[in-house]
Design a protein around this motif. Structure first.
Motif, PDB file in Angstrom:
ATOM      1  N   PHE A  51     -11.245 113.153  25.152  1.00 36.08           N
ATOM      2  CA  PHE A  51     -11.731 111.776  25.199  1.00 36.08           C
ATOM      3  C   PHE A  51     -11.557 111.167  26.583  1.00 36.08           C
ATOM      4  O   PHE A  51     -10.463 111.154  27.137  1.00 36.08           O
ATOM      5  CB  PHE A  51     -10.976 110.941  24.158  1.00 36.08           C
ATOM      6  N   ALA A  52     -12.655 110.675  27.143  1.00 41.59           N
ATOM      7  CA  ALA A  52     -12.628 110.038  28.465  1.00 41.59           C
ATOM      8  C   ALA A  52     -12.790 108.527  28.305  1.00 41.59           C
ATOM      9  O   ALA A  52     -13.882 108.053  27.989  1.00 41.59           O
ATOM     10  CB  ALA A  52     -13.737 110.596  29.346  1.00 41.59           C
ATOM     11  N   PRO A  53     -11.730 107.758  28.499  1.00 36.37           N
ATOM     12  CA  PRO A  53     -11.829 106.301  28.424  1.00 36.37           C
ATOM     13  C   PRO A  53     -12.365 105.726  29.728  1.00 36.37           C
ATOM     14  O   PRO A  53     -12.597 106.454  30.696  1.00 36.37           O
ATOM     15  CB  PRO A  53     -10.378 105.876  28.184  1.00 36.37           C
ATOM     16  N   LEU A  54     -12.568 104.429  29.756  1.00 40.23           N
ATOM     17  CA  LEU A  54     -13.081 103.774  30.954  1.00 40.23           C
ATOM     18  C   LEU A  54     -12.132 103.937  32.138  1.00 40.23           C
ATOM     19  O   LEU A  54     -10.938 103.675  32.019  1.00 40.23           O
ATOM     20  CB  LEU A  54     -13.257 102.272  30.696  1.00 40.23           C
ATOM     21  N   PRO A  55     -12.629 104.330  33.296  1.00 39.58           N
ATOM     22  CA  PRO A  55     -11.778 104.466  34.491  1.00 39.58           C
ATOM     23  C   PRO A  55     -11.678 103.161  35.260  1.00 39.58           C
ATOM     24  O   PRO A  55     -11.908 103.102  36.460  1.00 39.58           O
ATOM     25  CB  PRO A  55     -12.527 105.528  35.298  1.00 39.58           C
ATOM     26  N   ASN A  58      -5.415 101.328  35.710  1.00 41.22           N
ATOM     27  CA  ASN A  58      -4.500 102.445  35.908  1.00 41.22           C
ATOM     28  C   ASN A  58      -4.310 103.193  34.591  1.00 41.22           C
ATOM     29  O   ASN A  58      -4.530 102.652  33.503  1.00 41.22           O
ATOM     30  CB  ASN A  58      -3.166 101.960  36.475  1.00 41.22           C
ATOM     31  N   ARG A  59      -3.872 104.431  34.690  1.00 42.39           N
ATOM     32  CA  ARG A  59      -3.807 105.307  33.510  1.00 42.39           C
ATOM     33  C   ARG A  59      -2.859 104.786  32.447  1.00 42.39           C
ATOM     34  O   ARG A  59      -3.126 104.912  31.240  1.00 42.39           O
ATOM     35  CB  ARG A  59      -3.409 106.723  33.944  1.00 42.39           C
ATOM     36  N   GLU A  60      -1.751 104.202  32.861  1.00 42.88           N
ATOM     37  CA  GLU A  60      -0.789 103.681  31.891  1.00 42.88           C
ATOM     38  C   GLU A  60      -1.439 102.595  31.029  1.00 42.88           C
ATOM     39  O   GLU A  60      -1.264 102.568  29.808  1.00 42.88           O
ATOM     40  CB  GLU A  60       0.428 103.109  32.624  1.00 42.88           C
ATOM     41  N   THR A  61      -2.196 101.718  31.667  1.00 42.62           N
ATOM     42  CA  THR A  61      -2.874 100.647  30.943  1.00 42.62           C
ATOM     43  C   THR A  61      -3.963 101.200  30.036  1.00 42.62           C
ATOM     44  O   THR A  61      -4.128 100.769  28.887  1.00 42.62           O
ATOM     45  CB  THR A  61      -3.490  99.637  31.932  1.00 42.62           C
ATOM     46  N   VAL A  62      -4.711 102.178  30.537  1.00 40.90           N
ATOM     47  CA  VAL A  62      -5.788 102.795  29.756  1.00 40.90           C
ATOM     48  C   VAL A  62      -5.230 103.436  28.490  1.00 40.90           C
ATOM     49  O   VAL A  62      -5.779 103.271  27.395  1.00 40.90           O
ATOM     50  CB  VAL A  62      -6.537 103.838  30.607  1.00 40.90           C
ATOM     51  N   ILE A  81      -6.601 114.733  19.702  1.00 41.28           N
ATOM     52  CA  ILE A  81      -7.375 114.026  20.716  1.00 41.28           C
ATOM     53  C   ILE A  81      -6.551 113.958  21.986  1.00 41.28           C
ATOM     54  O   ILE A  81      -5.408 113.490  21.972  1.00 41.28           O
ATOM     55  CB  ILE A  81      -7.758 112.602  20.263  1.00 41.28           C
ATOM     56  N   GLU A  82      -7.119 114.449  23.072  1.00 40.71           N
ATOM     57  CA  GLU A  82      -6.410 114.405  24.348  1.00 40.71           C
ATOM     58  C   GLU A  82      -7.225 113.590  25.358  1.00 40.71           C
ATOM     59  O   GLU A  82      -8.451 113.605  25.349  1.00 40.71           O
ATOM     60  CB  GLU A  82      -6.165 115.816  24.884  1.00 40.71           C
ATOM     61  N   PHE A  83      -6.521 112.849  26.206  1.00 41.58           N
ATOM     62  CA  PHE A  83      -7.173 112.011  27.198  1.00 41.58           C
ATOM     63  C   PHE A  83      -7.671 112.846  28.378  1.00 41.58           C
ATOM     64  O   PHE A  83      -6.991 113.773  28.828  1.00 41.58           O
ATOM     65  CB  PHE A  83      -6.214 110.945  27.719  1.00 41.58           C
ATOM     66  N   VAL A  84      -8.842 112.509  28.868  1.00 37.39           N
ATOM     67  CA  VAL A  84      -9.376 113.078  30.096  1.00 37.39           C
ATOM     68  C   VAL A  84      -9.572 111.907  31.058  1.00 37.39           C
ATOM     69  O   VAL A  84     -10.360 110.998  30.793  1.00 37.39           O
ATOM     70  CB  VAL A  84     -10.726 113.784  29.863  1.00 37.39           C
ATOM     71  N   PHE A  85      -8.853 111.921  32.166  1.00 37.52           N
ATOM     72  CA  PHE A  85      -8.910 110.796  33.093  1.00 37.52           C
ATOM     73  C   PHE A  85      -9.858 111.092  34.248  1.00 37.52           C
ATOM     74  O   PHE A  85      -9.873 112.194  34.806  1.00 37.52           O
ATOM     75  CB  PHE A  85      -7.518 110.492  33.640  1.00 37.52           C
ATOM     76  N   THR A  86     -10.651 110.090  34.598  1.00 37.02           N
ATOM     77  CA  THR A  86     -11.590 110.200  35.715  1.00 37.02           C
ATOM     78  C   THR A  86     -11.413 108.986  36.617  1.00 37.02           C
ATOM     79  O   THR A  86     -10.792 107.997  36.234  1.00 37.02           O
ATOM     80  CB  THR A  86     -13.044 110.253  35.210  1.00 37.02           C
ATOM     81  N   ASP A  87     -11.998 109.062  37.809  1.00 34.86           N
ATOM     82  CA  ASP A  87     -11.851 107.963  38.767  1.00 34.86           C
ATOM     83  C   ASP A  87     -12.978 106.946  38.699  1.00 34.86           C
ATOM     84  O   ASP A  87     -12.809 105.799  39.104  1.00 34.86           O
ATOM     85  CB  ASP A  87     -11.756 108.517  40.191  1.00 34.86           C
ATOM     86  N   ASN A  88     -14.134 107.350  38.189  1.00 31.18           N
ATOM     87  CA  ASN A  88     -15.268 106.429  38.130  1.00 31.18           C
ATOM     88  C   ASN A  88     -16.292 106.941  37.122  1.00 31.18           C
ATOM     89  O   ASN A  88     -16.158 108.024  36.560  1.00 31.18           O
ATOM     90  CB  ASN A  88     -15.900 106.266  39.517  1.00 31.18           C
ATOM     91  N   LYS A 100     -17.093 119.265  29.739  1.00 34.15           N
ATOM     92  CA  LYS A 100     -15.642 119.112  29.867  1.00 34.15           C
ATOM     93  C   LYS A 100     -15.137 117.881  29.125  1.00 34.15           C
ATOM     94  O   LYS A 100     -13.933 117.616  29.078  1.00 34.15           O
ATOM     95  CB  LYS A 100     -15.250 119.029  31.343  1.00 34.15           C
ATOM     96  N   ILE A 101     -16.072 117.110  28.576  1.00 34.20           N
ATOM     97  CA  ILE A 101     -15.748 115.906  27.815  1.00 34.20           C
ATOM     98  C   ILE A 101     -16.499 115.961  26.490  1.00 34.20           C
ATOM     99  O   ILE A 101     -17.681 116.291  26.446  1.00 34.20           O
ATOM    100  CB  ILE A 101     -16.153 114.640  28.598  1.00 34.20           C
ATOM    101  N   ASP A 102     -15.801 115.637  25.409  1.00 34.13           N
ATOM    102  CA  ASP A 102     -16.412 115.615  24.075  1.00 34.13           C
ATOM    103  C   ASP A 102     -16.789 114.206  23.651  1.00 34.13           C
ATOM    104  O   ASP A 102     -17.740 114.014  22.886  1.00 34.13           O
ATOM    105  CB  ASP A 102     -15.445 116.201  23.042  1.00 34.13           C
ATOM    106  N   LEU A 103     -16.022 113.235  24.125  1.00 40.75           N
ATOM    107  CA  LEU A 103     -16.209 111.857  23.688  1.00 40.75           C
ATOM    108  C   LEU A 103     -15.913 110.934  24.863  1.00 40.75           C
ATOM    109  O   LEU A 103     -14.893 111.091  25.538  1.00 40.75           O
ATOM    110  CB  LEU A 103     -15.258 111.551  22.525  1.00 40.75           C
TER     111      LEU A 103
END
Length: 307
Positions: A51-55, A58-62, A81-88, A100-103
């Motif tokens: 899962f890729a949330p909005l970038p 910061n990651r802690e807040t996300v 469910i595992e987080f996938v972090f991106t910069d933009n 590389k991202i499912d959701l």
């Protein structure tokens, strides 16, 4: 199964136990073995959703904003469910296309850009805004005492969010064009976050800025004024990768979120992030036609224009 039984029996017979003592131990041995094997097999088969949330923060807040929803979905669907972090947004689109991202949690413009490149992107839900509706608008803001006129606007300093943010270049340029102006006749800088745009205008670093209307109103007490506003856009939502997720899982995800009642489930939803706690409605690709029409064939620059 026969081989397991034979191996167990041979092992116990080597212990030279009386026959009447062999079988109780044999049953216990097989029970433990089969239970362990079944448990390992079940764990191996548990689906993992990346899962890729909005970038946007910061990651802690996300993680803090999304963890309650993730825990709810893990339990409802019996998945990992595992987080996938991106910069933009651009990184999300690239990783999604590479499977590389499912959701992903995306705004309308990033989804439109993604779908244009990759038709396996499937919109699942739109999250309701605080208004209770799955729509929002973008605004152009200035300071309340600013003499800025949008007609024939040139050489003004404009603060923008990310290039692929719906309320960034796309909306600001569209709003200026409605007034006979255009963004390219002005100087603009990408500041990434909506709050950053609001505060930069408040500090006088920019003559105007583009951001989500609700955020612009939040800073009204600091002197921000909305001078133009777009038509409603579909709200942010979840987009699934049909190439990496099964149809049954996609449907289960949609059902798990749309069945939540903002009133009946208010206590649980109160711990969810500000942008996802008001319930959700089912989404479809046609919901984004308004964004496609607004964008037209225009290309969105990725670099600042400061001169």
């Amino acid at each position: 199964m026969a081989k397991l039984f034979t191996n167990a029996l041979e092992t116990l017979m080597r212990l030279t136990l009386p026959l009447h003592a062999v079988f109780p131990r044999l049953i216990t041995y097989l029970f433990v073995l089969l239970t362990t094997t079944a448990s390992v097999a079940a764990t191996a088969q548990t689906e993992t959703i990346r899962f890729a949330p909005l970038p946007m923060e910061n990651r802690e807040t996300v993680v803090k904003q999304n963890r309650p929803m993730v825990l709810y979905l893990k339990k409802a669907l019996n998945v990992n469910i595992e987080f996938v972090f991106t910069d933009n947004y651009a990184d999300i689109i690239k990783s999604f296309a590479q499977d590389k991202i499912d959701l992903a949690y995306l705004g309308p413009l990033p989804y439109v850009e993604l779908r244009a490149k990759d038709d396996k992107a499937e919109p699942l839900v739109h999250f309701n805004e605080a208004s209770g509706k799955p729509m929002y608008t973008c605004a152009l803001v200035t300071l309340a005492d600013s003499p800025l006129k949008l007609q024939g606007l040139k050489n003004s300093r404009i603060g923008l969010t990310q290039p692929l943010s719906t309320c960034g270049y796309l909306s600001v340029n569209g709003l200026l064009q409605e007034q006979g102006s255009r963004l390219e006749d002005n100087r603009y800088t990408y500041l990434d976050k909506h709050d950053a745009v609001a505060l930069a205008v408040v500090r006088g670093e920019f003559d105007a800025g583009g951001l989500k209307t609700a955020i612009g109103k939040k800073y009204g007490h600091l002197g921000l004024k909305i001078v133009a506003e777009t038509a409603p856009m579909p709200s942010f939502g979840l987009v699934a990768n049909r190439a990496t997720m099964s149809a049954s899982t996609i449907q289960a995800l949609q059902n798990a979120l749309t069945k939540l009642d903002p009133a009946a489930d208010q206590e649980m939803l109160a711990s969810w992030g500000e942008n996802i706690r008001y319930g959700a409605v089912a989404a479809s690709d046609k919901d984004y036609d308004v964004v496609r029409k607004f964008k037209g064939t225009s290309e969105i620059p990725v670099a600042n224009k400061n001169q």
